[in-house]
Design a protein around this motif. Sequence first.
Motif, PDB file in Angstrom:
ATOM      1  N   GLU A 152      -5.105  -4.434  -2.843  1.00  0.00           N
ATOM      2  CA  GLU A 152      -3.861  -3.666  -2.879  1.00  0.00           C
ATOM      3  C   GLU A 152      -4.084  -2.234  -3.352  1.00  0.00           C
ATOM      4  O   GLU A 152      -3.341  -1.339  -2.975  1.00  0.00           O
TER       5      GLU A 152
ATOM      6  N   GLN B 121      -1.182   3.009   3.374  1.00  0.00           N
ATOM      7  CA  GLN B 121       0.193   3.024   3.867  1.00  0.00           C
ATOM      8  C   GLN B 121       0.899   4.331   3.500  1.00  0.00           C
ATOM      9  O   GLN B 121       1.667   4.863   4.302  1.00  0.00           O
ATOM     10  N   LYS B 122       0.613   4.851   2.330  1.00  0.00           N
ATOM     11  CA  LYS B 122       1.194   6.128   1.901  1.00  0.00           C
ATOM     12  C   LYS B 122       0.793   7.261   2.851  1.00  0.00           C
ATOM     13  O   LYS B 122       1.556   8.193   3.077  1.00  0.00           O
TER      14      LYS B 122
ATOM     15  N   ARG C 134      -2.201   0.378  -0.599  1.00  0.00           N
ATOM     16  CA  ARG C 134      -1.104   1.297  -0.947  1.00  0.00           C
ATOM     17  C   ARG C 134      -1.374   2.725  -0.477  1.00  0.00           C
ATOM     18  O   ARG C 134      -0.521   3.317   0.191  1.00  0.00           O
TER      19      ARG C 134
END
Length: 177
Positions: free
Chosen positions: A135, A142-143, A139
């Motif tokens: 993760e 995806q950001k 993150r």
Amino acid sequence: MMICSEGPSLRVRHASPDDAAARFSLGNNADIVRMFGVSHSNTKPVTMDAADAWARGHATNPYAWIIELAGRLIGEIKLHGIHAQDRRASMAIAICDPMQLRKGHGSEAIRLLLHHAFTELNFHRIGIRVLAYNERAIRPYQKCGFVIEGRERETVFVDGVWHDDLIIGILSREFQA
């Protein structure tokens, strides 16, 4: 080729053989290398010979860069699996300094690389395989606009457990938006 690119806090530049000592000093943090699919029991210390080989290999790779913070090597980022006809590649990133995790440096380096890949190299797609439990990497991907496209079930055996890989990607038009 991108020789050097600077963001608000980072510099991404080509490696040189002189980077061996800095890479050696970072060592191999078991929690960091676990995110690449290495079991804790298989984590080995970085030797100076391995750091030299790493630096020489990166210095000759036109698609591999060093991530620097305040003049200090904290990681690496690269393109691989390049398919010129399809204008696509895969990407990998590692923030090797545990003190620099979760500070936005990965996102900044990814944006610098994507800008170079889509504007200067004219790629259409950049893809990544990432362990579903990572993760800390998902993150920032995806950001930066990456989309989860699929899952490969039980592809990696880490610390006695099977884990899935996520297939994620970003298209040039998504990055430009």
